[in-house]
Scaffold this motif. Sequence first.
Motif, PDB file in Angstrom:
ATOM      1  N   ASN A 223       2.732  -5.677 -13.692  1.00 11.69           N
ATOM      2  CA  ASN A 223       2.849  -5.241 -12.299  1.00 11.69           C
ATOM      3  C   ASN A 223       3.452  -3.841 -12.251  1.00 11.69           C
ATOM      4  O   ASN A 223       4.504  -3.626 -11.637  1.00 11.69           O
ATOM      5  N   PHE A 224       2.797  -2.903 -12.906  1.00 11.63           N
ATOM      6  CA  PHE A 224       3.364  -1.559 -13.016  1.00 11.63           C
ATOM      7  C   PHE A 224       3.467  -0.880 -11.661  1.00 11.63           C
ATOM      8  O   PHE A 224       4.504  -0.281 -11.335  1.00 11.63           O
ATOM      9  N   SER A 225       2.443  -0.939 -10.841  1.00  7.29           N
ATOM     10  CA  SER A 225       2.441  -0.230  -9.557  1.00  7.29           C
ATOM     11  C   SER A 225       3.545  -0.739  -8.633  1.00  7.29           C
ATOM     12  O   SER A 225       4.296   0.047  -8.042  1.00  7.29           O
ATOM     13  N   LYS A 226       3.679  -2.044  -8.520  1.00  6.59           N
ATOM     14  CA  LYS A 226       4.696  -2.604  -7.633  1.00  6.59           C
ATOM     15  C   LYS A 226       6.099  -2.289  -8.142  1.00  6.59           C
ATOM     16  O   LYS A 226       6.993  -1.946  -7.358  1.00  6.59           O
ATOM     17  N   ASP A 227       6.298  -2.405  -9.447  1.00  8.55           N
ATOM     18  CA  ASP A 227       7.619  -2.113 -10.001  1.00  8.55           C
ATOM     19  C   ASP A 227       7.984  -0.650  -9.830  1.00  8.55           C
ATOM     20  O   ASP A 227       9.134  -0.321  -9.506  1.00  8.55           O
ATOM     21  N   PHE A 228       7.029   0.229 -10.018  1.00  7.30           N
ATOM     22  CA  PHE A 228       7.321   1.654  -9.914  1.00  7.30           C
ATOM     23  C   PHE A 228       7.665   2.034  -8.474  1.00  7.30           C
ATOM     24  O   PHE A 228       8.626   2.790  -8.237  1.00  7.30           O
ATOM     25  N   LEU A 229       6.916   1.544  -7.516  1.00  7.32           N
ATOM     26  CA  LEU A 229       7.207   1.848  -6.118  1.00  7.32           C
ATOM     27  C   LEU A 229       8.535   1.245  -5.674  1.00  7.32           C
ATOM     28  O   LEU A 229       9.298   1.887  -4.940  1.00  7.32           O
TER      29      LEU A 229
END
Length: 367
Positions: A223-229
């Motif tokens: 879940n790279f996108s959610k974690d980064f945001l």
Amino acid sequence: MSGFVKRKRALNINGTRPSVHTGQSILSLGNPSLDHVFGGGFPIGSIIGIGEDKHGNYARVLSKYFLAEGIVNKHPLVVASLEEDPMQMINKLPTPLEEAKSSENITAHEPETMRIAFRYNKLAPVDSEQKPSISLGHYFDLTKTINPETLHAHDITCWDGGELETSEPTIGSFKNPHYASLLSCIFRKAGEEQFSAASDKSTKNVLRICLNSIGSPVWYEKNFSKDFLRFMVLLKAIVRNTLSVCLITVPLHLFSQLDDVTLCNKIRNLFDFSFDLETFAGQMEDQANPAFKEYHGLLNITKITPFNSLACFHPTTRDLAFKLKRSKFVIEKLHLPPDIVDDDNANKSQVPTMSCTGGGTKNKLDF
């Protein structure tokens, strides 16, 4: 009841000064030419995002400027990276040029004038470093490094992802534990500085946070996108509520390969100030534009936020280019050279004309 509100005075902190546009406290990123592009400096509590070039070399140079400026002004530092050891970057910080800065301040009030072409005196200089103004930052020599004894005595916190906190409660819920560990490190250090400033008002200082290559392939998880945001939102809350400034470099050119095509725009929306470094390295000779042969790349401004003000600063031009010289990194206004065609190309494209000589092609003596 009066509707006027008395403006609060800017914070008196070493390495800062009130902005001529908004009156709030600003500091230097470590490169006077870059500060000039964004209105003289960056306000306290802001996040500056840099879209890395393909190899990340030029973005790393700006990170060194940012940290070296903090060393000179005795600001505590937080350096984080998973790509390399943060201490390697600390040990390669450039040394300040005190003599060059003092000499420029002396001559700043008496700029060089042109006696013959006097009309060009009113034009803005090409190099923004040469503009006679009140300089906030320092000039550095990239060929020399800061004395190790000076670095050892400075307050520097390094994070390389080696210590993952599992027993203590972490900030937020992330699939990748590195985000929670990094936020905990930043929150702990910012809290210490905030507590010391509250106890003794005469010792207020700015915390400089430098995050290098956040979002590189070593950060990729499910879940790279959610974690980064989520990480950016929590980081922005910490920086806003403390005397901190964060510089973060992100390889945005790699995000085009991900499933979330809008991730780049979402990340830029969370930045207060952002720009991309577009390098010419790696281009084929036939694809390279000869007009850019004097530069190493383009600097594209992507966002300038009206930080605690009604209107944001508008730069005089957005056509900017950069070049890395032997001892410094310079940002200039992009000036294209004159369009001069070679004689070989001119001979190939001769156009038949009518002349008194009766020839079918145009000659230099024709009239």
